[in-house]
Design an enzyme around this catalytic site. Sequence first.
Site, PDB file in Angstrom:
ATOM      1  N   TYR A   1       0.833  -1.204   0.000  1.00 57.29           N
ATOM      2  CA  TYR A   1       0.000   0.000   0.000  1.00 57.29           C
ATOM      3  C   TYR A   1       0.867   1.252   0.000  1.00 57.29           C
ATOM      4  CZ  TYR A   1       0.888   0.865   4.984  1.00 57.29           C
ATOM      5  OH  TYR A   1       1.487   1.135   6.188  1.00 57.29           O
ATOM      6  N   CYS A   2       0.244   2.351  -0.394  1.00 54.10           N
ATOM      7  CA  CYS A   2       0.887   3.673  -0.334  1.00 54.10           C
ATOM      8  C   CYS A   2      -0.190   4.656   0.113  1.00 54.10           C
ATOM      9  CB  CYS A   2       1.490   4.049  -1.685  1.00 54.10           C
ATOM     10  SG  CYS A   2       0.285   4.216  -3.019  1.00 54.10           S
TER      11      CYS A   2
END
Length: 279
Positions: A73-74
């Site tokens: 994820y970011c």
Amino acid sequence: MGFVDYFRPVPGLSAEEVRRFLQRHGPDEYLLLDVRQPSEYEQGHLPGAMLVPLASLREQVGRLDPQKTTIVYCASGVRSRAATAVLLYAGFREVFNMNGGIRAWLGGVAGKDGAALKAWFAPAANPEQHLALAWYLEDGTRRFYAELSCRSELAAAAALLKELAGDEERHQATLMAIYEGVSGRKAGSGFPAGILSEEPGESVMEGGLSLCEALAWSHSKPMVEILELAMALELNAYDRYLVLWREAEDDGVRRVFEVFSDEEKRHLERLTKVYEAGL
């Protein structure tokens, strides 16, 4: 791997699907990868996430386990999409991008008090001193829960708060036993006095919060806000024990930290139920 490969469709999961996955699996069954920048990670990250900024991912692929289910994820899902493509290209068995990134994550994130915790552990020059400082954190949190459990306005949550205080006390005893195993010395009755070059000047809780300040703050707050603070404490404790589990070299110590992280996760779930019932 070409530029276009970064933007080809990759397997993805919604934030809610990721949440359910993490609830159903132990930390040894998956890798949660945060590919943002260190400053973003310190502002808040998912519990137990390993930070590997996208720009350095290629260099660090070799230290990751390609057989584990990996969730990336970011902030929004764009950088993590590229990272997912990199890992798939590198031969990872099962990789998922968390669609929408951390912005889509409805729930708590750990690490907002990372600077305070870093400062707290900075004096530790060896594992024994690190364990001593961890013991003090557990003690501060235990005292916080014990104090709250005696308040009449918190009667609805008193049983849970007493249980949490008891668990923190048990964690203290376990940390003392780990200290004895690591140091080869018997812990004295005044443990951990004398292990640090300078004893802490005040009692501090998980997350780096001052016990005195937290108790003073809590006297003027309703139960739901106090429970929110307790949830934040447990979330940060859960995250810290996941990190310690990942970094520990001794299998026995790893198992202890895995048990601790499971307990903190259970505490968080129970606090959430009491919190939701009180809304």
